[in-house]
Design an enzyme around this catalytic site. Structure first.
Site, mmCIF file in Angstrom:
data_model
loop_
_atom_site.group_PDB
_atom_site.id
_atom_site.type_symbol
_atom_site.label_atom_id
_atom_site.label_comp_id
_atom_site.label_asym_id
_atom_site.label_seq_id
_atom_site.Cartn_x
_atom_site.Cartn_y
_atom_site.Cartn_z
ATOM 1 C CE LYS A 1 -8.909 -25.674 10.048
ATOM 2 N NZ LYS A 1 -10.004 -25.786 9.080
ATOM 3 N N GLY B 1 -15.349 -18.080 5.321
ATOM 4 C CA GLY B 1 -15.666 -17.661 3.956
ATOM 5 C C GLY B 1 -14.995 -18.565 2.960
HETATM 6 P P1 ADP Z 1 -13.390 -24.718 10.312
HETATM 7 O O1 ADP Z 1 -12.152 -24.051 9.886
HETATM 8 O O2 ADP Z 1 -14.617 -24.237 9.644
HETATM 9 O O3 ADP Z 1 -13.482 -24.834 11.804
HETATM 10 P P2 ADP Z 1 -12.524 -27.448 10.391
HETATM 11 O O4 ADP Z 1 -11.672 -28.037 9.319
HETATM 12 O O5 ADP Z 1 -11.817 -27.096 11.629
HETATM 13 O O6 ADP Z 1 -13.270 -26.230 9.756
HETATM 14 O O7 ADP Z 1 -13.654 -28.511 10.683
HETATM 15 C C1 ADP Z 1 -15.020 -28.353 10.833
HETATM 16 C C2 ADP Z 1 -15.512 -29.252 11.930
HETATM 17 O O8 ADP Z 1 -15.207 -30.629 11.646
HETATM 18 C C3 ADP Z 1 -14.852 -28.954 13.270
HETATM 19 O O9 ADP Z 1 -15.789 -29.087 14.280
HETATM 20 C C4 ADP Z 1 -13.791 -30.018 13.356
HETATM 21 O O10 ADP Z 1 -13.469 -30.291 14.687
HETATM 22 C C5 ADP Z 1 -14.460 -31.207 12.676
HETATM 23 N N1 ADP Z 1 -13.455 -32.109 12.106
HETATM 24 C C6 ADP Z 1 -12.495 -31.800 11.199
HETATM 25 N N2 ADP Z 1 -11.731 -32.863 10.941
HETATM 26 C C7 ADP Z 1 -12.191 -33.880 11.696
HETATM 27 C C8 ADP Z 1 -11.778 -35.238 11.878
HETATM 28 N N3 ADP Z 1 -10.736 -35.742 11.248
HETATM 29 N N4 ADP Z 1 -12.482 -35.991 12.745
HETATM 30 C C9 ADP Z 1 -13.552 -35.494 13.397
HETATM 31 N N5 ADP Z 1 -13.987 -34.219 13.267
HETATM 32 C C10 ADP Z 1 -13.305 -33.406 12.431
HETATM 33 MG MG MG Z 2 -12.081 -25.407 12.909
#
Ligand code: ADP
Ligand code: MG
Ligand code: MG
Length: 930
Positions: free
Chosen positions: A43, A121
């Protein structure tokens, strides 16, 4: 990575003076880049790369994996990490002209885990971090939307409470549901600002009660606590489990991403979504995904509201749609692979939140790889690494007709793809109902057994069901393991599905399904679809499969044979591209209805004369089996193993016999009749015979009884004790070979002596085979070429391989037994210890993935010593490992001539072998991408 036991350390201990722990990204520039997955995780590397490419990414920073490893070693991070984190945070605050959780325009961030390989997970992401009692009011004022601000805060307390303070989710859900009930609200969104404020007050009490502390009001404290929780989550059970089944090292650690929040829930010009640059189920080149207007992060995946297809965005916000399409197309070109992306629209402005190489089905992987070669994006050599060998299995099982799948009918796509294939049927909720409803013969009804989870008591239902759906349990749950063994479609652990076995109801997405309703399962992707869909049959000659394999084949240096006992399997194996039979198990030929009696007579024989009489009856049957195999294989090698007998499997169970003897004096006519059915083959033709026959059978069964049949009269020990058995088999083999050669069919016979430990054993059995061969050639006036070799399945055999090779003309490593005899694990009982052992003692099931350090070392020694005596010694493998990609790679590396596996694994083995060959040429380590 491809090794079974835990390696001590892959961690560099030497460090420069100060390690760079924190990597900033924002304002068009990033400290890191897309190649730094080891440090930044997938990421973080993606966010850095997108920032550098000038894409709209909310700024932030990544705390690299080294800090996680430090945390795991010492239970805390070095001060330097804290210092660099604070430094990066001030930089972010400066850039945004905001302060974390302070002032009238507070900065809020998300805290996101992100390891090198994407890992469901691990810790859930925390959104809206920085909110507290004060900044909540500031946000309310600034956004002019109190409801939004309070909702954001209550989500933070809930997420933080759950993932950082480890408070069980239901504790919060109870409060929330009670509030909804009190306010007569149907949807979450029906709760107004005032109600949400009350929820917040209640949530704080929940925190206090469970965590024995207040919800932290200090935003910096929130951040440190969240960061450390991400580090800890690397070692939670779910994460460890996922790493194990996906063969990912436990030593890597995760990175933490801290990123300025953007809000998709600010009204009707805001929204959030996920998508793929190509269809991940079919591989078709089409923009694919879904989104929700006025929603935040997880709402799309949580299934609270039904998302809309991404193409609809074109109508709602054409400008944003075009920009998104353009950006993701660029990302795909840049990464030269299909991308899986996340985005958020805040008041009409698009932000990219994630991009990564998308997961896909086997069919999609093949199609995408081919199309990308045609588009000039990748080379053919790269294309063959774009498909995981195991994914080719998708081509060999039936599947759902994608054309019939309407998005609104997908009940869930988040079940685990536990056992591939498709199943369409009517729901039943118990194993007994399954048996009753499935019917048989012409009245057969396909049923889908739906359960929370399955247990061994459900086996009878599982056997008759077309497919299995469970709401709990993972990839190694009972349902998953059993169905894979049965070759039956299964979707497991579909958490969105609620199963109530008492009321016989299944609830999902607000819909209720009852017994008799039709559903369709896709065990390849984990989807459950409403209704009765059409299925498409397997196609081993699929043109795309053929094409990718034709690109791969030139790199393959090692042969691929199949294990097949009967002509039907051999035909199948050849269709899949097998270049010979690596193992024909002759005992399997005797289980057929017309043969068992003769086999039993042979076993029951009191002396050589009786035994020879029985063998004489078996001879023509064996001969015709071999003729069939030789005809199908027409000149390709056919390796035939002499009898390696689980003799007890041919006889009635000792306990059953004893029971029958005990009840015989009181048996009813009906019971006697059934006994005659059972023991007729042993000479009980009438009720009067039973009294004589039963004790006779029992006494023979007792004579043959072994405390440990696995280490008993097995392999060559049988043929040495009763040479007439080997004689009969050799005769059947050579008579068959001569006969078909006379018809003009070519043969390539390899006679394999099992379970040899000493040269003398080998010499004994080889002498019998060669003598019989000469006799047959003399009688028939024709010779055929043949080899006599052995299966190496005992450690001793590997160690004295130089001796054994004086007599054996080929070796085939029987790694099932070799694993059993090396570890001292019983294959049939290992499941009792395995769950415990996989917790840290073993990395993988050694019967599934070849243990390179131990069993592999014996293989290496065996080959080396064998070839010292006989430089041209032909060497192969015929255990289950012969079709497992990492084991195939090993076989390639140690210089085997071929691998052999079950027919359905042949395409997988071919691709794995090609990848092993190509990675050597391309100097790509391992080659595969995860
Ligand atoms: P995962 O790996 O489970 O997808 P993420 O870290 O990508 O976890 O994030 C979970 C959700 O939160 C996703 O839909 C992501 O787009 C949203 N999200 C993460 N960071 C932000 C942010 N800074 N602003 C808005 N939405 C966010
Ligand atoms: Mg994600
Ligand atoms: Mg064996």
């Amino acid at each position: 990575m491809a090794t079974t036991t835990l390696s001590e350390t892959e961690i560099a201990t030497q460090k420069p003076q100060t390690t760079k722990y924190v990597y900033f990204f924002g304002d068009g520039r990033a400290d890191g880049n897309g190649k730094m997955k080891d440090e930044l995780g997938g990421k973080g590397a993606g966010l850095a790369e997108m920032t550098n490419a000038g894409l709209p990414v909310p700024p932030g920073f990544t705390i690299q994996t080294d800090a996680c490893r430090e945390y795991m070693r010492h239970g805390g991070v070095p001060q330097e990490v804290d210092r660099q984190t604070e430094e990066a945070l001030s930089r972010l605050e400066h850039l945004q002209h905001q302060k974390l959780g302070k002032g009238d325009n507070p900065l809020l961030v998300s805290v996101r885990s992100g390891a090198k390989f994407s890992m469901p997970g691990m810790m859930d992401t925390i959104l809206n971090l920085g909110l507290n009692d004060e900044s909540m009011e500031a946000l309310a004022k600034r956004s002019n939307n109190p409801r939004f601000a309070y909702d954001s805060y209550r989500r933070l307390i809930q997420m933080f409470g759950n993932v950082v303070l480890e408070i069980p989710k239901p504790a919060f859900d109870e409060v929330f549901d009670a509030k909804k009930k009190q306010k007569k609200a149907k949807l979450d969104t029906d709760l107004d600002a005032k109600a949400l404020k009350e929820v917040i007050a209640e949530y704080k009490k929940v925190v206090k009660k469970h965590a024995k502390r207040d919800f932290p009001q200090d935003p910096h404290e929130q951040l440190v606590m969240a960061r450390d929780a991400v580090f800890r989550s690397w070692n939670n059970d779910r994460a460890k489990h996922y790493r194990r089944i996906n063969n990912i090292s436990d030593d890597l650690g995760t990175a933490v991403n801290v990123q300025a929040m953007v809000f998709g829930n600010l009204g009707e010009t805001s929204g959030t979504g996920v998508g793929f640059t190509r269809n991940p189920a079919t591989g078709n080149k089409e923009f694919y995904g879904e989104f929700l207007m006025n929603a935040q992060g997880e709402d799309v995946v949580a299934g609270i509201r039904t998302p809309i297809h991404i193409r609809e965005l074109e109508k709602i916000m054409p400008g944003v749609y075009r920009q998104l399409h353009e950006i993701t197309t660029r990302l795909e070109k840049h990464y030269r692979d299909m991308q899986d992306f996340e985005f958020t629209i805040q008041e009409g402005k698009l932000y990219m939140l994630q991009t990564r190489n998308g997961k896909r089905t086997g069919r999609a992987a093949v199609r995408i790889a081919i199309q990308m070669v045609e588009e000039g994006l990748i080379t053919k050599e790269e294309a063959i690494f774009r498909v995981e060998p195991n994914q080719l299995y998708d081509f060999l099982v039936p599947r759902l007709d994608e054309k019939e799948i309407k998005p609104e009918n997908i009940l869930t796509d988040k079940g685990l793809p536990a056992s591939p294939g498709a199943a369409v049927g009517q729901i039943v909720f118990t194993a007994n109902d399954a048996v009753e409803k499935a019917g048989h013969g012409a009245k057969k009804n396909p049923v889908i057994l739906v359960r929370a989870e399955t247990t061994p008591e459900d086996i009878h239902g599982m056997e008759v069901a077309a497919g299995i759906l469970t709401s709990r349990g993972g990839m190694t749950s009972h349902a998953a393991v059993v169905t894979r063994g049965m070759g039956k479609c299964c979707v497991a652990g579909a958490g969105e599905v609620q199963v109530n076995e008492h009321t016989r109801e299944m609830r999902v997405k607000g819909q209720v399904f009852k017994e008799g309703d039709w559903i369709s399962l896709d065990g390849t992707t984990g989807r459950v679809i409403k209704g009765k869909l059409k299925t498409v049959e397997a196609s081993p000659d699929d043109p795309e499969l053929t094409k990718i394999l034709s690109w791969a084949e030139p790199f393959r240096k090692i042969g691929v044979r199949a294990n097949a006992d009967i002509p039907r399997d051999a035909i199948q194996a050849r269709a899949f591209g097998a270049e010979g039979i690596g193992l024909c198990r002759t005992e399997h030929m005797f289980f057929a209805e017309d043969r068992i009696p003769h086999m039993q007579a042979m076993i029951m024989a009191r002396d050589e004369k009786e035994r020879r009489a029985a063998l004489k009856k078996l001879l023509p049957m064996q001969r015709s089996d071999f003729e069939g195999l030789f005809r199908v294989m027409d000149g390709l090698p056919v390796t035939i193993r002499t009898l390696d007998p689980p003799l007890h499997e041919f006889l009635p169970k000792r306990e059953d016999l004893m029971v029958d003897i005990a009840i015989l004096p009181y048996a009813t006519a009906k019971q006697k009749k059934s006994m005659i059915g059972k023991y007729g083959r042993f000479g009980a033709k009438s009720a009067a015979d039973l009294k004589k026959v039963l004790p006779k059978v029992l006494s023979r069964v007792e004579e043959l009884h072994e405390f440990n049949p696995m280490l008993g009269l097995r392999g060559c020990r049988l043929g040495i004790t009763y040479p007439e058995i080997t004689e009969m088999q050799a005769r059947a083999i050579f008579e068959a070979a001569v006969a078909v050669e006379k018809e003009g069919v070519k043969t390539h016979v390899e006679v394999m002596i099992p379970l040899v430990a000493t040269l003398k054993e080998m010499q004994h059995q080889a002498a019998v085979v060669r003598r019989v061969a000469d006799e047959v050639f003399e009688e028939k006036g024709k010779k055929v070429h043949y080899l006599v070799g052995t299966m190496i399945e005992l450690p001793r055999a590997a160690l004295v391989a130089d001796e054994i090779a004086k007599e054996a003309e080929f070796f085939s490593f029987g790694t099932n037994d070799l694993t059993q005899t090396t570890f001292g694990f019983s294959r049939d009982d290992i499941n009792k210890v395995l769950p415990t052992y996989l917790g840290g003692i073993l990395k993988q099931d050694p019967f599934a993935v070849l243990d390179r350090e131990g069993v592999g070392e014996l293989v290496r020694i065996g080959i080396e010593r064998g070839r010292k005596t006989r430089p041209k010694l032909e060497v192969g493998i015929c255990g289950e490992h012969g079709g497992e990609p990492s084991s195939v790679e090993f076989c390639h590396q140690v210089g085997m001539d071929y691998v052999a596996c079950s027919p359905f694994r042949v395409p997988t083995a071919r691709l794995a072998a090609a990848q092993a060959g190509a990675s050597e040429k391309l100097k790509v380590e391992g080659g595969r991408t995860k």
